[in-house]
Design a protein around this motif. Structure first.
Motif, PDB file in Angstrom:
ATOM      1  N   VAL A   1     -19.826 -10.903  -9.890  1.00  0.00           N
ATOM      2  CA  VAL A   1     -20.305 -10.923  -8.646  1.00  0.00           C
ATOM      3  C   VAL A   1     -21.799 -10.960  -8.841  1.00  0.00           C
ATOM      4  O   VAL A   1     -22.425 -11.687  -7.866  1.00  0.00           O
ATOM      5  CB  VAL A   1     -20.194  -9.601  -7.965  1.00  0.00           C
ATOM      6  N   PHE A   2     -22.631 -10.302  -9.761  1.00  0.00           N
ATOM      7  CA  PHE A   2     -24.000 -10.568  -9.828  1.00  0.00           C
ATOM      8  C   PHE A   2     -24.402 -11.865 -10.275  1.00  0.00           C
ATOM      9  O   PHE A   2     -25.522 -12.450  -9.563  1.00  0.00           O
ATOM     10  CB  PHE A   2     -24.604  -9.557 -10.859  1.00  0.00           C
ATOM     11  N   LEU A   3     -23.502 -12.358 -11.220  1.00  0.00           N
ATOM     12  CA  LEU A   3     -23.920 -13.780 -11.585  1.00  0.00           C
ATOM     13  C   LEU A   3     -23.633 -14.860 -10.540  1.00  0.00           C
ATOM     14  O   LEU A   3     -24.340 -15.963 -10.804  1.00  0.00           O
ATOM     15  CB  LEU A   3     -23.084 -14.099 -12.864  1.00  0.00           C
ATOM     16  N   SER A   4     -22.724 -14.490  -9.390  1.00  0.00           N
ATOM     17  CA  SER A   4     -22.541 -15.698  -8.611  1.00  0.00           C
ATOM     18  C   SER A   4     -23.482 -15.704  -7.407  1.00  0.00           C
ATOM     19  O   SER A   4     -23.447 -16.766  -6.712  1.00  0.00           O
ATOM     20  CB  SER A   4     -21.086 -15.358  -7.981  1.00  0.00           C
ATOM     21  N   ILE A   5     -24.465 -14.769  -7.515  1.00  0.00           N
ATOM     22  CA  ILE A   5     -25.502 -14.908  -6.619  1.00  0.00           C
ATOM     23  C   ILE A   5     -26.495 -15.592  -7.285  1.00  0.00           C
ATOM     24  O   ILE A   5     -27.007 -15.384  -8.413  1.00  0.00           O
ATOM     25  CB  ILE A   5     -26.286 -13.328  -5.913  1.00  0.00           C
ATOM     26  N   PRO A   6     -27.261 -16.587  -6.455  1.00  0.00           N
ATOM     27  CA  PRO A   6     -28.474 -17.380  -6.952  1.00  0.00           C
ATOM     28  C   PRO A   6     -29.641 -16.186  -7.309  1.00  0.00           C
ATOM     29  O   PRO A   6     -29.862 -15.669  -6.467  1.00  0.00           O
ATOM     30  CB  PRO A   6     -28.915 -18.375  -6.150  1.00  0.00           C
ATOM     31  N   PRO A   7     -30.125 -16.459  -8.724  1.00  0.00           N
ATOM     32  CA  PRO A   7     -31.143 -15.299  -8.892  1.00  0.00           C
ATOM     33  C   PRO A   7     -32.102 -15.011  -7.903  1.00  0.00           C
ATOM     34  O   PRO A   7     -32.776 -14.055  -7.520  1.00  0.00           O
ATOM     35  CB  PRO A   7     -31.788 -15.705 -10.293  1.00  0.00           C
ATOM     36  N   LEU A   8     -32.965 -16.460  -7.654  1.00  0.00           N
ATOM     37  CA  LEU A   8     -34.129 -16.255  -6.828  1.00  0.00           C
ATOM     38  C   LEU A   8     -33.635 -15.704  -5.239  1.00  0.00           C
ATOM     39  O   LEU A   8     -34.579 -15.183  -4.987  1.00  0.00           O
ATOM     40  CB  LEU A   8     -34.526 -17.686  -6.558  1.00  0.00           C
ATOM     41  N   VAL A   9     -32.534 -15.958  -5.093  1.00  0.00           N
ATOM     42  CA  VAL A   9     -32.118 -15.808  -3.640  1.00  0.00           C
ATOM     43  C   VAL A   9     -31.937 -14.194  -3.586  1.00  0.00           C
ATOM     44  O   VAL A   9     -32.437 -13.581  -2.714  1.00  0.00           O
ATOM     45  CB  VAL A   9     -30.738 -16.573  -3.250  1.00  0.00           C
ATOM     46  N   LEU A  10     -31.164 -13.617  -4.637  1.00  0.00           N
ATOM     47  CA  LEU A  10     -31.239 -12.278  -4.631  1.00  0.00           C
ATOM     48  C   LEU A  10     -32.384 -11.568  -4.834  1.00  0.00           C
ATOM     49  O   LEU A  10     -32.739 -10.508  -4.032  1.00  0.00           O
ATOM     50  CB  LEU A  10     -30.257 -11.886  -5.962  1.00  0.00           C
ATOM     51  N   ALA A  11     -33.482 -12.006  -5.509  1.00  0.00           N
ATOM     52  CA  ALA A  11     -34.762 -11.149  -5.618  1.00  0.00           C
ATOM     53  C   ALA A  11     -35.474 -11.481  -4.434  1.00  0.00           C
ATOM     54  O   ALA A  11     -36.098 -10.504  -3.862  1.00  0.00           O
ATOM     55  CB  ALA A  11     -35.470 -11.953  -6.860  1.00  0.00           C
ATOM     56  N   MET A  12     -35.275 -12.671  -3.719  1.00  0.00           N
ATOM     57  CA  MET A  12     -36.045 -12.758  -2.427  1.00  0.00           C
ATOM     58  C   MET A  12     -35.452 -11.809  -1.286  1.00  0.00           C
ATOM     59  O   MET A  12     -36.244 -11.348  -0.689  1.00  0.00           O
ATOM     60  CB  MET A  12     -35.808 -14.316  -1.904  1.00  0.00           C
ATOM     61  N   SER A  13     -34.092 -11.569  -1.462  1.00  0.00           N
ATOM     62  CA  SER A  13     -33.602 -10.874  -0.435  1.00  0.00           C
ATOM     63  C   SER A  13     -33.749  -9.040  -0.707  1.00  0.00           C
ATOM     64  O   SER A  13     -34.245  -8.558   0.255  1.00  0.00           O
ATOM     65  CB  SER A  13     -32.050 -11.164  -0.178  1.00  0.00           C
ATOM     66  N   ILE A  14     -33.940  -8.761  -1.865  1.00  0.00           N
ATOM     67  CA  ILE A  14     -34.478  -7.646  -2.330  1.00  0.00           C
ATOM     68  C   ILE A  14     -35.773  -7.517  -1.821  1.00  0.00           C
ATOM     69  O   ILE A  14     -36.110  -6.189  -1.274  1.00  0.00           O
ATOM     70  CB  ILE A  14     -34.011  -7.286  -4.039  1.00  0.00           C
ATOM     71  N   MET A  15     -36.653  -8.389  -2.115  1.00  0.00           N
ATOM     72  CA  MET A  15     -38.109  -8.219  -1.745  1.00  0.00           C
ATOM     73  C   MET A  15     -38.306  -8.229  -0.352  1.00  0.00           C
ATOM     74  O   MET A  15     -39.161  -7.616   0.093  1.00  0.00           O
ATOM     75  CB  MET A  15     -38.724  -9.389  -2.524  1.00  0.00           C
ATOM     76  N   GLY A  16     -37.452  -8.959   0.334  1.00  0.00           N
ATOM     77  CA  GLY A  16     -37.398  -9.116   1.858  1.00  0.00           C
ATOM     78  C   GLY A  16     -37.099  -7.355   2.317  1.00  0.00           C
ATOM     79  O   GLY A  16     -37.748  -7.022   3.482  1.00  0.00           O
TER      80      GLY A  16
END
Lengths: 282, 276
Positions: B119-134
């Motif tokens: 599940v974690f691998l399927s999310i594009p890393p930058l997108v995940l980081a951006m949403s967490i930062m958002g």
């Protein structure tokens, strides 16, 4: 003390293979006496390794019971049982962890079974190595610094480290060249006499059997087809399949030819003692 | 060990890598002594010397409020390396432990752990980081957290595959027959055989963490001003290209030097340690 150390009683093991099931071991009953070396021979797929795995507790028989010293072996082995029954594997390249020193591999057995205190263990490691024909200094090496025969000696030392009574030897010499093979067999014979060990020697190579076994159990398609003393197996086997196996021994030397032709005399070979029992050290 | 060092030193590319990595590390550690204007790492304004092209004593020029770019790059390295150490020292133990357990235990444990990883691998890393930062405040700690969350699954994957094949080796069977505990088998028998691959990946990842942290701050989601950061320095100067080229070129080169250096060392380690 009981004469029978291990008793297999109507052991059957089936594996599900897709829709149908495979009978790896089919209703086998067998007694192994204390101090003897029983060879289990058979071609690939005859169920001999399955049998070994059940004795070692790697998997359970589908039906039937295995008795060790008269008590049924449980599915989950406790430490005293683990200590009593040990294994020497076929391939000494993989049976020793390449990233742990020889001493660490041996110490594991001593640690797990709480044999001796810290200093005694250190001393014991050296003694074990010397007992199998290596030197105490070799404990600080990694397996990659040892030859195949030397590694197999370490594997034997590890199996002895927990003062086991019964050793399952799963083709312990088939990965070694012929000269080293003879030396390792000599060592095993010596250790059995000295430590009153019982061996279950699994092999597909009948020529090895003559040098080590007291009795031979021949397996085919999971069934025990013949169980006899080694002399009887080589002189007048009961079963046609055993005769076939003996005829299939590859002929390497003139000695072997003479031996095969002279079947019916005694089956002993003899000259392996000339080979000595020390591995050359580099 | 001697052999490894010898091979590393005899290959010109790995030598270059070692040189660059050492340089970056020394700059970061001794930033206070090396930087010509240590106070420029903070909110300093010098309207006399702002937006200056490279000239002594500002060897890489000054930024729009007159701070020495060379000094700021050195301090940015310090932040980047801290970020890398922080991310890897959390992500690696978690990822490695999960991979070892999944690979050795098999069955249900393997299924559950590896599906979580997938599940974690399927999310594009930058997108995940951006949403967490958002979702959270865009602070340095949150930036590290975001990068960490997307980093561990790669180690799980890597170690899982090695552990699954090592588990079939005879030495694992031998330890089981002796009666060794699962903890011993996982961490003392299998883990040492995963280490070359882990060390290699960590070295390579050091570069990637710097890169991704720079990407986040380039987007305005990472390290916040006035703290110097290579990514935000590039972003800040981008609108003044090509006239004030030093605003972007030097921080950009600094990213390149660090990432390139770590990659060279990682590649060399991979060859020497025989990891895949």
């Amino acid at each position: 003390m009981n004469k029978v150390i291990l008793s297999l009683q109507n052991i059957t093991k089936t594996f599900a293979l897709g829709a149908h099931e495979v009978r790896a071991i089919d209703d086998v009953s067998l007694d192994i006496h204390r101090g003897e070396c029983l060879a289990i021979v058979g071609e690939s797929g005859s169920g001999k390794s399955t049998l070994a795995n059940m004795i070692l507790g790697i998997f359970e028989p589908t039906s039937g019971e295995i008795l060790f010293n008269n008590s049924v072996l449980p599915a989950v082995r406790d430490l005293p049982l683990r200590r009593a029954i040990q294994l020497v594997q076929q391939n000494p390249l993989s049976s020793l962890n390449p990233r742990r020193k020889i001493a660490a591999s041996l110490r594991l057995a001593l640690d797990v079974h709480s044999i001796g205190d810290k200093n005694e263990r250190q001393q014991k490691i050296g003694e074990l190595l010397e007992e199998v024909g290596l030197t105490a200094e070799q404990q600080n090496r990694f397996p990659s610094a040892l030859s195949g025969g030397q590694r197999q000696r370490v594997a034997i030392a590890r199996a002895l480290a927990c003062q086991s009574e019964l050793l399952v030897l799963d083709e312990p010499t088939s990965a070694l060249d012929v000269l080293v093979q003879a030396r390792v067999l000599n060592l095993l014979n010596e250790l059995r006499a000295k430590r009153q060990l019982t061996y279950i020697f699994i092999t597909h190579d009948l020529s090895v059997v003559r040098n080590i076994a007291d009795r031979v159990a021949v397996f085919r398609h999971g069934k025990l087809v013949e169980l006899n003393k080694v002399e009887k197996i080589f002189s007048s086997p009961d079963h046609a399949y055993t005769r076939g196996l003996i005829a299939a021994i590859p002929v390497v030397t003139q000695d072997e030819v003479l031996l095969r032709d002279s079947l019916g005399n005694d089956g002993s070979t003899g000259n392996h003692n000339l080979l000595g029992n020390k591995e050359e050290t580099r | 060990m001697k052999r490894i060092i010898f091979i590393l030193l005899s290959n010109p590319l790995s030598l270059l890598g070692l040189f660059l990595v050492t340089l970056v590390i020394i700059l970061a550690i001794f930033a206070d002594f090396i930087a010509p204007f240590p106070e420029h790492r903070g909110a300093v304004v010098d309207f006399v010397n702002f937006n200056k092209a490279p000239e002594w004593p500002y060897i890489m020029g000054t930024d729009l409020v007159g701070r020495d770019i060379f000094s700021r790059i050195i301090y940015a390295y310090r932040i980047s390396l801290l970020l890398g150490v922080f991310v890897l020292s959390i992500a690696v133990p978690i990822g490695v432990t999960m991979g070892l357990i999944a690979g050795y235990m098999g069955g249900k444990t393997e299924y559950i752990l590896m599906r979580i990883t997938d599940v974690f691998l399927s999310i594009p890393p930058l997108v995940l980081a951006m949403s967490i930062m958002g979702l959270l405040e865009p602070t340095l700690i949150n930036g590290m957290l975001a990068v960490t969350v997307m980093w561990w699954p790669w180690y799980t994957r890597l170690v899982y595959n090695i552990a699954r094949s090592e588990k079939e080796e005879g030495y694992v069977l031998a330890a089981e027959i002796i009666g060794a505990s699962k903890t011993h088998i996982i961490f003392r028998e299998i883990l040492p055989n995963c280490l070359p691959a882990i060390v290699t990946k960590m070295t390579l990842d050091f570069g990637f963490v710097i890169l991704i942290a720079s990407s986040l701050s380039f987007l305005g989601l990472g390290v916040q001003p006035p703290t110097p950061d290579l990514g935000s320095m590039v972003a800040g100067g981008a609108t003044y290209l090509p006239d004030s080229w030093w605003l972007t070129v030097f921080p950009g080169l600094a990213i390149l030097v660090a990432v390139f250096g770590f990659n060279l060392v990682g590649d060399a380690l991979r060859d020497v340690l025989g990891a895949d």
